[in-house]
Design a protein around this motif. Structure first.
Motif: not given
Ligand code: MG
Ligand code: GDP
Ligand code: IMO
Length: 441
Positions: A13, A40, A305
């Motif tokens: 991320d 993602g 997160r």
């Molecule tokens: Mg990601």
């Protein structure tokens, strides 16, 4: 034309999707080499937001060929959904998307096993995305996996499926007390998927070879990050693939001799989703501030997160195991309102100062971060078009990070949109892709 790997330098991320989208107009091909729809990757274009899971982040550029390499595990249902979503938004896939015959399939029993195994682990669970990625790689290594190419051979697909179902059902029923599957159900569903995907399934290693011979430039898009690598990450709190730069060769069939450089993507701080060590984890109200400003919620699962300060020990490790030539630093803007910014430069453990990332789980658990503090810039960074536009203290922060890492930054990202990207002076990108100068300045 250079072939460059883009790799996450932390726990995923980092903004790989944005960086790949910014570089895609300057290359001919973007290829994913590992992972699956656990990834993602977010790309923001004006007011439009795209979250890509299995399809490379170059897909929004019509001239860019996108490849799902042999090292990727593919959930065909999820991939088709992603494809349909893109087509609905006007993205062209025909002639732009290629899927490796050798890529392994995520079968319906893989997410079931993933979730059942996590439930059984209880407090020691990994915190997986539940997409079945780990169990699919288990089958690949155990030589019982089913590949994309098998989807095109109904008899063989049925044979492999029958053998797997017999074994997986026993595991699900007897060990995990979970629901079982029937062959016919999966067969019918997957044959429908085969009809959909057949035009895209091809020998991508051969295609990549031919394109490279023709002088095309290839970007390898890593998923997850260095610290989630099967060999080099914080085992067992990792994902089950080779996320580091070495994976780019095995996961595509492009030999290491045809790869010319490696670009790491790192946030100006650190995040991690799921369990496992995060030595520079923040505590107190700052966590909520950073999570809110950085919108730090998983792009795949929506989970909050965990947030930490920039960890130079992790980054130096990433420089070493990936051979990073340069780093794109993202989300600098998220720190704009911090009065003090911390940089982790080592770990204290039983009276010793560790400056190399330790392998031992116990040491990592016990280690305390050693911080250097710099004063915050308390001014906006978004909108800056070059480094000179940034507040002086933000520039000092960047200089200090580069000193600690020993490699230069190539890009500084100060917002999710394409425009909020600064090309660094003497950016190594200019040597690889001279045309970035005109597009980013
Ligand atoms: Mg990601
Ligand atoms: P990836 O998995 O590495 O592609 O990263 P993700 O897409 O999961 O997470 C990065 C998030 O940060 C996405 O929501 C991006 O739109 C966003 N983002 C990327 N770069 C920046 C930046 O410089 N500033 C801010 N505020 N957001 C960014
Ligand atoms: P991108 O590509 C952040 C994490 C999970 C879990 C561990 C194992 O968007 O950076 P898995 O489902 O892979 O077996 O889960 O890995 N994880 C990620 N964390 N970004 C990702 O992808 C991730 N993909 C997996 O949270 O800790």
């Amino acid at each position: 034309m250079p072939n460059i790997v883009v790799v996450g330098a932390q726990w995923g991320d980092e903004g790989k999707g944005k960086v790949v989208d910014v570089l895609a107009p300057h290359v001919d091909v973007v290829v994913r080499y590992q992972g699956g729809n656990n990834a993602g990757h977010t790309v923001v274009v004006g007011r439009e937001k795209y979250v890509l899971h299995s399809i490379p982040s170059g897909i929004l550029h019509p001239g860019c060929r996108c490849v799902i390499g042999c090292g990727v595990v593919v959930d065909p249902g999820s991939l088709i959904e992603e494809m349909e979503g893109l087509v609905r938004r006007g993205v062209t896939l025909d002639g732009n998307l290629y899927i490796s015959k050798n890529a392994h399939l995520i079968m319906p029993y893989h997410p079931a096993l993933d979730r059942a195994s996590e439930a059984k682990l209880g407090p020691r669970r990994i915190g997986t995305t539940g997409k079945g990625v780990g169990p699919a790689y288990v089958d690949k290594a155990a030589r019982v996996g089913i590949r994309m190419v098998d989807l095109l051979d109904e008899r063989l697909f049925r044979q492999k499926l029958e053998a797997n179902i017999a074994q997986k059902n026993r595991l699900l029923r007897d060990i995990y007390d979970a629901q079982t599957f029937t062959v016919e159900e999966i067969l019918n569903q997957y044959l429908r998927y085969a009809g959909w995907l057949a035009p895209y399934i091809t020998d991508t290693a051969l295609l990549l070879h031919q394109w490279i011979e023709r002088g095309y430039s290839v970007l390898f898009e890593g998923a997850q990050g260095t610290m989630l690598d099967l060999d080099h990450g914080t085992y067992p709190y990792i994902t089950s693939s080779s996320t580091t730069a070495g994976g780019a060769a095995t996961g595509t069939g492009v030999p290491p001799t045809r790869i010319h450089g490696v670009l790491g993507v790192a946030k100006a701080y650190t995040t991690r989703v799921g369990g496992g060590p995060l030595p520079s984890e923040m505590a107190g109200p700052i966590v909520d501030t950073i999570r809110a400003r950085g919108n730090e919620y998983g792009a795949t699962t929506g989970r909050p997160r965990r947030c930490g300060w920039f960890d130079a020990v992790v980054l130096r490790y990433a420089v070493r195991v990936n051979g990073l030539d340069t780093v794109a630093l993202t989300k600098l803007d998220v720190l704009d309102q911090c009065e003090t910014v911390r940089i982790c430069t080592g770990y204290r453990h039983r009276g010793e100062l560790l400056t190399e990332f330790p392998e031992e789980e116990t040491v990592l658990r016990e280690a305390e971060p050693a911080y250097e503090e710099v004063s915050g810039w308390l001014a906006p960074t978004a909108g800056a078009r070059n480094e000179a536009d940034l507040p002086a203290k933000a520039r000092q922060y960047l200089v200090r990070l580069q000193e600690l890492l020993g490699v230069p930054f190539c890009l500084i990202s100060t917002g999710a949109v394409r425009d909020d990207t600064i090309l660094c002076e003497d950016s190594p990108l200019l040597e690889w892709f001279p045309s970035v100068r005109s597009s980013l300045l």
